[in-house]
Design a protein around this motif. Structure first.
Motif, PDB file in Angstrom:
ATOM      1  N   SER A 156      48.849 -19.416 -25.892  1.00  0.00           N
ATOM      2  CA  SER A 156      48.141 -18.182 -26.236  1.00  0.00           C
ATOM      3  C   SER A 156      47.553 -17.479 -25.022  1.00  0.00           C
ATOM      4  O   SER A 156      47.005 -16.385 -25.141  1.00  0.00           O
ATOM      5  N   ARG A 157      47.663 -18.113 -23.822  1.00  0.00           N
ATOM      6  CA  ARG A 157      47.084 -17.512 -22.615  1.00  0.00           C
ATOM      7  C   ARG A 157      48.117 -17.303 -21.517  1.00  0.00           C
ATOM      8  O   ARG A 157      47.770 -17.278 -20.334  1.00  0.00           O
ATOM      9  N   LYS A 158      49.402 -17.206 -21.895  1.00  0.00           N
ATOM     10  CA  LYS A 158      50.449 -17.070 -20.899  1.00  0.00           C
ATOM     11  C   LYS A 158      50.255 -15.840 -20.011  1.00  0.00           C
ATOM     12  O   LYS A 158      50.453 -15.885 -18.796  1.00  0.00           O
ATOM     13  N   GLY A 159      49.893 -14.732 -20.617  1.00  0.00           N
ATOM     14  CA  GLY A 159      49.726 -13.506 -19.845  1.00  0.00           C
ATOM     15  C   GLY A 159      48.654 -13.638 -18.789  1.00  0.00           C
ATOM     16  O   GLY A 159      48.858 -13.314 -17.615  1.00  0.00           O
ATOM     17  N   ALA A 160      47.486 -14.164 -19.187  1.00  0.00           N
ATOM     18  CA  ALA A 160      46.381 -14.335 -18.240  1.00  0.00           C
ATOM     19  C   ALA A 160      46.709 -15.409 -17.214  1.00  0.00           C
ATOM     20  O   ALA A 160      46.492 -15.229 -16.008  1.00  0.00           O
ATOM     21  N   GLY A 161      47.232 -16.559 -17.683  1.00  0.00           N
ATOM     22  CA  GLY A 161      47.487 -17.668 -16.782  1.00  0.00           C
ATOM     23  C   GLY A 161      48.522 -17.349 -15.718  1.00  0.00           C
ATOM     24  O   GLY A 161      48.296 -17.570 -14.518  1.00  0.00           O
ATOM     25  N   ASP A 294      47.758 -10.854 -23.669  1.00  0.00           N
ATOM     26  CA  ASP A 294      47.716 -11.917 -24.670  1.00  0.00           C
ATOM     27  C   ASP A 294      47.284 -11.426 -26.047  1.00  0.00           C
ATOM     28  O   ASP A 294      47.619 -12.047 -27.059  1.00  0.00           O
ATOM     29  N   THR A 295      46.542 -10.341 -26.107  1.00  0.00           N
ATOM     30  CA  THR A 295      46.042  -9.863 -27.396  1.00  0.00           C
ATOM     31  C   THR A 295      46.844  -8.692 -27.957  1.00  0.00           C
ATOM     32  O   THR A 295      47.042  -8.594 -29.167  1.00  0.00           O
TER      33      THR A 295
END
Length: 426
Positions: A156-161, A294-295
């Protein structure tokens, strides 16, 4: 005209539509900053710091110490990228055959050994051979490191990570040349190389602590000894990689020509501030754009990022003052610095779990080709029409990349942004 109208209608729908809740169901507060993630990020930062430091200092060393020509200095840069591009398609197959952990440790060890050899090279022919050899291991280790860090980021945090991970590469663009020029001026070339080797060895030792998830699909033994298109490229990544190619093609104008252009405008001594402004802007928006990806999905990041990116390029075409140079740096830091992590995340998520290495190698093979070909083509453009026209052309290319992205990726309804496109059990 019909395509343009459809595209504008689609953009308006994005602005007013609420997502169906599939993003909100994900745990957006899942933890990113774990020990393995931090180790991988720092290791990646060290790798690219060494890369950019050598990119900055070797031309000076070739011209002053090896009595080489400017063409030979350029060849030393080109041959490194050439070997990296050649080996990149094979990286996914290598990872699949030997496993992520073994590939990471061996390729980074050989990268370290290659870095040490720069201390002993005193002839141009040996330096060119070393550059080719070094590029091979740089290509493999950077590919496998992305697949390893991908395993350590919550779905759920691929974009940020992946955005933060890409930030480590972009920060090295500033830190590498800065440390190279500082140490070279205060001490010597060999002291600089020893310092860089020390840094990369520290990163290598920490690599042993990385958590690595291996995945071995059930495959016939004979398949390991065949080499097909499927073994070299991940076709699902091609649309994202095409957009990445255009993005990189335009960025070659900055990597290759910003210093020369600034010198013609009388602001050469402020080029380092351009990259600092670029880095600060990129870091400032990274938390926001990562969460937005992510959202709300990648479209919410990509479209405005391309607009910022194109604006920075157009502004550079009319650059006469330091203020204009720095504002362009900020715009491009927001635009380019947000676009590339987003495309990288899309590339990885477009493939099956066990094909993440192939997805990464496919994306960066085409992306790196954009930089290499862009530097060559734009060099011809600058020689014939000048630097202002060069940056206008790049701004137009990025502007046209917006409908290309929409056509290939953005308009699709079935992309799941916060989880793998094709989930596989580990």
């Amino acid at each position: 005209m019909v395509l343009l109208v459809d595209f504008l209608i689609y953009l308006l729908r994005i602005l007013h539509d609420e997502k169906e809740g599939n993003f909100m169901e994900q745990n957006i507060n899942a933890k990113i900053w774990t020990g393995p993630f931090l180790v991988a990020l720092i290791n990646n930062f060290f790798l690219f710091t060494v890369y950019y430091a050598l990119l900055t200092i070797l031309p000076i060393y070739i011209l002053n110490d090896l009595n080489g020509t400017e063409g030979q200095a350029g060849l030393a840069m080109t041959i490194f990228m050439l070997s990296a591009i050649i080996i990149r398609p094979f990286s996914g197959k290598i990872i699949e055959m030997f496993g992520k952990r073994k590939t990471l440790l061996i390729s980074e060890l050989l990268f370290c050994l290659s870095s040490i050899l720069y201390v002993f090279i005193e002839s141009l022919s040996l330096l060119l051979a070393l550059r080719f050899f070094h590029g091979i291991w740089f290509s493999i280790v950077t590919t496998v490191l992305i697949t390893v860090v991908n395993d350590n980021i919550p779905e759920s945090r691929k974009g940020a990570g992946l955005g933060y991970f890409a930030l480590s590469m972009n920060l090295a663009v500033v830190f590498g040349p800065f440390i190279a020029l500082t140490i070279f001026q205060l001490y010597s070339y060999k002291v600089l190389i020893i310092g860089l080797v020390t840094v990369i060895v520290i990163g290598y030792l920490f690599a042993f602590t990385l958590k690595v998830s291996e995945y071995h699909p059930q495959t016939s033994t004979a398949k390991w000894y065949r080499l097909s298109w499927h073994d070299l490229f991940e076709k699902r990544v091609i649309p994202v990689a095409i957009v990445g190619y255009l993005t990189a093609f335009a960025y070659a104008s900055v990597m290759s020509f910003i210093s020369v252009y600034a010198e013609t405008r009388g602001v050469f001594e402020y080029v380092s501030l351009f990259f600092i402004a670029f880095a600060i802007a990129m870091m400032a928006v990274r938390p926001f754009t990562g969460k937005l990806y992510d959202t709300k999905g990648p479209n919410a990041v990509v479209y405005p990022s391309f607009i910022f990116y194109a604006s920075g390029l157009f502004l550079l075409s009319n650059m006469h003052t330091v203020a204009t140079l720095l504002v362009a740096g900020v715009l491009m830091g927001v635009g380019y610095g947000s676009t590339v992590p987003c495309l990288q995340a899309l590339a990885i998520q477009s493939a099956q779990k066990h094909r993440s290495g192939h997805a990464t190698s496919t994306f960066f093979t085409i992306f790196d080709s954009g930089i290499a070909i862009g530097a060559f083509v734009l060099g011809i453009v600058s020689a014939k029409w000048g630097f202002p026209m060069l940056y206008i052309l790049c701004g137009v290319i990025i502007t046209l990349t917006i409908p290309v992205y929409w056509r290939l990726i953005g308009r699709k309804k079935d992309i799941r942004y916060s989880e793998p496109v094709c989930s596989q059990q580990e």
